[in-house]
Write a protein that holds these residues in place. Sequence first.
Motif, PDB file in Angstrom:
ATOM      1  N   TYR A  75       0.827  -1.217   0.000  1.00 55.71           N
ATOM      2  CA  TYR A  75       0.000   0.000   0.000  1.00 55.71           C
ATOM      3  C   TYR A  75       0.860   1.266   0.000  1.00 55.71           C
ATOM      4  N   HIS A  76       1.858   1.302   0.881  1.00 56.82           N
ATOM      5  CA  HIS A  76       2.639   2.527   1.054  1.00 56.82           C
ATOM      6  C   HIS A  76       3.819   2.637   0.079  1.00 56.82           C
ATOM      7  N   GLY A  77       4.294   1.513  -0.434  1.00 53.85           N
ATOM      8  CA  GLY A  77       5.353   1.553  -1.431  1.00 53.85           C
ATOM      9  C   GLY A  77       6.756   1.425  -0.884  1.00 53.85           C
ATOM     10  N   SER A  78       7.074   2.148   0.191  1.00 50.18           N
ATOM     11  CA  SER A  78       8.420   2.095   0.758  1.00 50.18           C
ATOM     12  C   SER A  78       8.359   2.320   2.261  1.00 50.18           C
ATOM     13  N   MET A  79       9.431   1.921   2.950  1.00 47.65           N
ATOM     14  CA  MET A  79       9.488   2.130   4.394  1.00 47.65           C
ATOM     15  C   MET A  79       9.508   3.619   4.722  1.00 47.65           C
ATOM     16  N   GLY A  80      10.130   4.408   3.848  1.00 46.40           N
ATOM     17  CA  GLY A  80      10.168   5.851   4.076  1.00 46.40           C
ATOM     18  C   GLY A  80       8.777   6.469   4.044  1.00 46.40           C
ATOM     19  N   ASP A  81       7.987   6.069   3.053  1.00 38.09           N
ATOM     20  CA  ASP A  81       6.612   6.577   2.955  1.00 38.09           C
ATOM     21  C   ASP A  81       5.770   6.082   4.121  1.00 38.09           C
ATOM     22  N   TYR A  82       5.997   4.831   4.515  1.00 42.10           N
ATOM     23  CA  TYR A  82       5.275   4.231   5.640  1.00 42.10           C
ATOM     24  C   TYR A  82       5.553   5.028   6.911  1.00 42.10           C
ATOM     25  N   ALA A  83       6.833   5.327   7.157  1.00 36.71           N
ATOM     26  CA  ALA A  83       7.212   6.085   8.350  1.00 36.71           C
ATOM     27  C   ALA A  83       6.652   7.509   8.311  1.00 36.71           C
ATOM     28  N   GLU A  84       6.653   8.113   7.119  1.00 38.96           N
ATOM     29  CA  GLU A  84       6.145   9.476   6.976  1.00 38.96           C
ATOM     30  C   GLU A  84       4.663   9.562   7.312  1.00 38.96           C
ATOM     31  N   ILE A  85       3.906   8.554   6.874  1.00 40.23           N
ATOM     32  CA  ILE A  85       2.477   8.516   7.185  1.00 40.23           C
ATOM     33  C   ILE A  85       2.277   8.422   8.697  1.00 40.23           C
ATOM     34  N   LYS A  86       3.020   7.538   9.347  1.00 42.99           N
ATOM     35  CA  LYS A  86       2.902   7.388  10.798  1.00 42.99           C
ATOM     36  C   LYS A  86       3.222   8.710  11.501  1.00 42.99           C
ATOM     37  N   ALA A  87       4.311   9.356  11.060  1.00 46.69           N
ATOM     38  CA  ALA A  87       4.756  10.588  11.716  1.00 46.69           C
ATOM     39  C   ALA A  87       3.720  11.700  11.605  1.00 46.69           C
ATOM     40  N   SER A  88       2.936  11.697  10.531  1.00 43.44           N
ATOM     41  CA  SER A  88       1.959  12.771  10.340  1.00 43.44           C
ATOM     42  C   SER A  88       0.907  12.809  11.446  1.00 43.44           C
ATOM     43  N   LEU A  89       0.671  11.675  12.096  1.00 42.38           N
ATOM     44  CA  LEU A  89      -0.308  11.645  13.188  1.00 42.38           C
ATOM     45  C   LEU A  89       0.152  12.481  14.373  1.00 42.38           C
ATOM     46  N   PHE A  90       1.466  12.664  14.508  1.00 42.65           N
ATOM     47  CA  PHE A  90       2.032  13.305  15.692  1.00 42.65           C
ATOM     48  C   PHE A  90       2.323  14.789  15.488  1.00 42.65           C
ATOM     49  N   GLN A  91       1.913  15.337  14.356  1.00 46.09           N
ATOM     50  CA  GLN A  91       2.196  16.736  14.042  1.00 46.09           C
ATOM     51  C   GLN A  91       1.163  17.709  14.608  1.00 46.09           C
TER      52      GLN A  91
END
Length: 518
Positions: free
Chosen positions: A224-240
């Motif tokens: 779904y996310h394509g890469s670990m970097g994109d996966y981590a970025e999505i997770k991080a957006s919750l904490f902004q």
Amino acid sequence: MVDPLAKNMGSSDCSLNELLSVVGCGPLSQQNPSIKNIVLDSRQVSTGSLFVAIKGSAVDGREYIGAAIRAGAVAVIAESKSFSVEYFDNVVIINIENLCEKLGLIASKFFGDPSEKMHVVAVTGTNGKTTCAQLLQQLFQLLGKKSATIGTMGYGADLSLLVSTGLTTPDAVTCQRILKQLLDDGVECVAMEVSSHAIAQCRHGGIQFEGAVFTNLSRDHLDYHGSMGDYAEIKASLFQSTEHKFVITNLDDDVGAGSIRDAVPETVDCFGYGLKTKKGNRGFEGGSVFAGELDFSEKGICGHVDSCWGEGELSSQLIGQFNAYNLLAVISTACASGYSLVEVLEKVPLLEPIEGRMQKVQVAGDIVVIIDYAHTPDALEQALKAAREHTAKKLWVLFGCGGDRDKGKRPQMAAIAEEYADNIVVTSDNPRMEDPKRIIEDILAGFSSVDKIITEPDRAAAIYWAVNQAASGDMVLFAGKGHEKYQLVQGEKLSFSDYDTASSALRMRAQKNAGGLQ
């Protein structure tokens, strides 16, 4: 003590213009109907409904606008590239840009902004979401607050009677509907799992989270996310969000100590947790919670906790190092919510294991069988490490990989099983539309040698075989399905339970052993 979770209650009814105002639209001059319900499925429309037409991955809701209006919808909000207003059979259709991002706000307004009247904590991460959310539900309950959970296993205030939604995090309208129901039932605290898919699709929109918890990040959902970097970025957006009062992050996880921590606004209190045996990030500026002197036994976990809230002794009936992390996340969350470390640690021994999460099958016998939901490489590794800590003799593992999902993790799962288990059985785990034998072939490619690997596509047969072949004193871990009560095979949802199947196999083994002694 002053109640740290007390908030005012309240609710409101909404007209269409009131709903549109929260996303900066309107007011409409020609029509302003009273909205009695919000639905995403045209088949659920009744008189007075607001129908939301969104283009999904499989179905485009905009194709059902006519059907919704004929069924009684008094207004339609549709996803569009630009704002416009039109009419069909004298029913207003409001086309809104980026509707997915705004739907949560609309739904929250309709249901009276329920999250603002409760203590709601978001829990996200690759592994540990369900365990942390349900442990938080138990802990807040033990601390005197009526509490509930929303997540993979369903929602509700009674963990034995959770209502399934079919998703870890439901759609934005369902989330608000559930929160309103829980509020009406007197629930004061909610621990909610928030998946990466949900974050990407804004299903959590409109929810006022008092706090957010990050457990860890490892390979999963790359289809779904394509890469670990994109996966981590999505997770991080919750904490902004600047609306959070606190954030809890795992300092022994690279993403937790890095991008998650970096995403937290300066105005939000950030607390980190970890183990003293790990290097972690000791330069953390802010509160921290660390556990040391850990002892793992058949009775559970014991250790010492040092924190920005004081220190004390940790004692839990849970097993495994990863559960030590889960406990630290939960303890940190409760303390950040206003409770003292002393009163929190007093309740921790009462926290019960979660269904399908390192759950021991309660059938007496000469072997130990554990059921766990581990279906990612990291989760399988953690489950096997935890099992090894409590195994006197041989450790068995039975696992498979889901069909129509990330194929890259299949050989990784094999390599981990080979490293940490003595005996391995490869079987099916929700093959979906794929051929189970082909999935097994992909898994086998990850072993250095397949000579001693047992393969059996029929999961029930594989479970019976493993239970019968294990020697007295061995531990057998059935990984992948955990709490699930089904197998997804060729478009069908077949009734199946690892726990029930293992229980039956253990009883049969006991009868066989008893017969042999006569």
